[in-house]
Scaffold this active site. Structure first.
Site, short mmCIF file in Angstrom:
data_model
loop_
_atom_site.label_atom_id
_atom_site.label_comp_id
_atom_site.label_asym_id
_atom_site.label_seq_id
_atom_site.Cartn_x
_atom_site.Cartn_y
_atom_site.Cartn_z
N GLY A 29 0.83 -1.20 0.00
CA GLY A 29 0.00 0.00 0.00
C GLY A 29 0.86 1.25 0.00
N GLY A 32 1.00 8.41 3.51
CA GLY A 32 1.23 9.83 3.31
C GLY A 32 2.65 10.16 2.92
N PHE A 33 3.64 9.48 3.52
CA PHE A 33 5.04 9.82 3.25
C PHE A 33 5.82 8.69 2.60
CE2 PHE A 33 4.28 13.32 6.19
CZ PHE A 33 5.01 14.33 5.59
N GLY A 34 5.13 7.64 2.13
CA GLY A 34 5.87 6.57 1.50
C GLY A 34 5.03 5.34 1.25
N ASP A 152 -5.04 10.34 14.70
CA ASP A 152 -5.42 9.98 13.32
C ASP A 152 -6.12 8.63 13.30
OD1 ASP A 152 -5.67 10.60 10.65
OD2 ASP A 152 -3.70 9.85 10.07
#
Length: 288
Positions: A29, A32-34, A152
């Site tokens: 998958g 957000g950052f990778g 989150d």
């Protein structure tokens, strides 16, 4: 900073993780950052390796990497994803987690026509997922030396193992709460549709901010629908149910619980219907 952490998880070399993931060839998958990749270590254990990209030029990305390692290095709970280690070598920043075979909750709730056999979650499984998530949050809020606010909570960050035991993941936005204060100052971050109003307006987060997000997730678990679905408004002109919590609240007040429930649940028994009604009520309490 990472070297000074007590009981820190194992530090891996980039070469070790390259070998374990077959040169990062099996993508699970994208975050957000990778991206996250499947891997197997020489001892046969499966792992998920999150490779953070372009974060050396992003202070936010570096901060989230550091938060993840710091937060998960000293806690262990069956309803929190286990961090096995990390890599901080040169420009490389990677996080190594236990492999959770059934993926994230959102794929089971929202991906229609899934190729998985029996891809619709039955009521008993949904109720247990809700309880597991609540236990994980209770541990973070009440049983750690300093409370941890996740900030989150959403279906994408709730992972399911082979027995559908839920594990809270992705602590990049998390905040420690000082014992002398009951709030944590944070910039406006998180996911629209799950963020508590105080995080949007005055940037003072508390454990209640996670409780709000949990209430929103409960509505999605019960309904199998996303809380915010702009496509209903744009494509179908549905100005009533594009924001599902408002729609569900109205139907609940009218006693039409069946209008809220996921059709894929089929016919519920009297006991199951009572449980579902209680979960919906708890969801609204959390949001309020």
């Amino acid at each position: 900073l990472l070297a000074s952490l007590p009981g820190q998880p194992r530090r891996f070399s980039f070469k070790e993780l390259q070998a374990a993931t077959w040169e990062f060839s099996q993508k699970l998958g994208v975050g957000g950052f990778g991206s996250v990749y499947r891997g197997i270590f020489p001892d046969g254990s499966s792992v998920a390796v999150k490779q953070l990209e372009n974060i050396t030029t992003s202070s936010q990305g570096l901060k989230e990497f550091r938060n993840e390692v710091i937060t998960l290095s000293n806690i262990n709970h069956q309803n929190l994803v286990h961090l096995r280690g990390f890599c901080a070598e040169g420009a490389h920043r990677l996080l190594v987690y236990e492999f959770v075979s059934n993926g994230s909750l959102d794929t089971w709730l929202f991906q229609k026509g899934s190729s998985r056999p029996g891809s619709h979650l039955d009521w008993k499984t949904r109720l247990s997922i809700a309880a597991h998530t609540a236990r994980g949050l209770y541990f973070l809020h009440e049983q750690c030396r300093n409370s941890i606010i996740h900030l989150d909570i959403k279906p994408q960050n709730i992972l399911l193992d082979e027995n559908f035991v839920a594990k809270i993941a992705d602590f990049g936005l998390s905040r420690l709460v000082n014992e002398d204060h009951n709030t944590a100052f944070t910039r406006m971050r998180g996911t629209p549709g799950y963020m508590a109003p105080e995080c949007l307006i005055i940037t003072n987060a508390s454990e209640k901010s996670d409780v709000y997000s949990f209430g929103m997730v409960l509505l999605e678990i019960v309904s199998g629908r996303k809380n915010v679905d702009v496509s209903r408004l744009v494509l179908h002109g549905d100005d009533e149910s594009w924001y599902f919590p408002a729609f569900a609240s109205q139907k609940f007040k009218e006693g039409q619980v069946d209008e809220i429930l996921d059709m894929n649940l089929g016919s519920l028994s009297e006991i199951e219907l009572a449980e579902a009604t209680r979960v919906i009520q708890i969801a609204f309490w959390c949001i309020q």
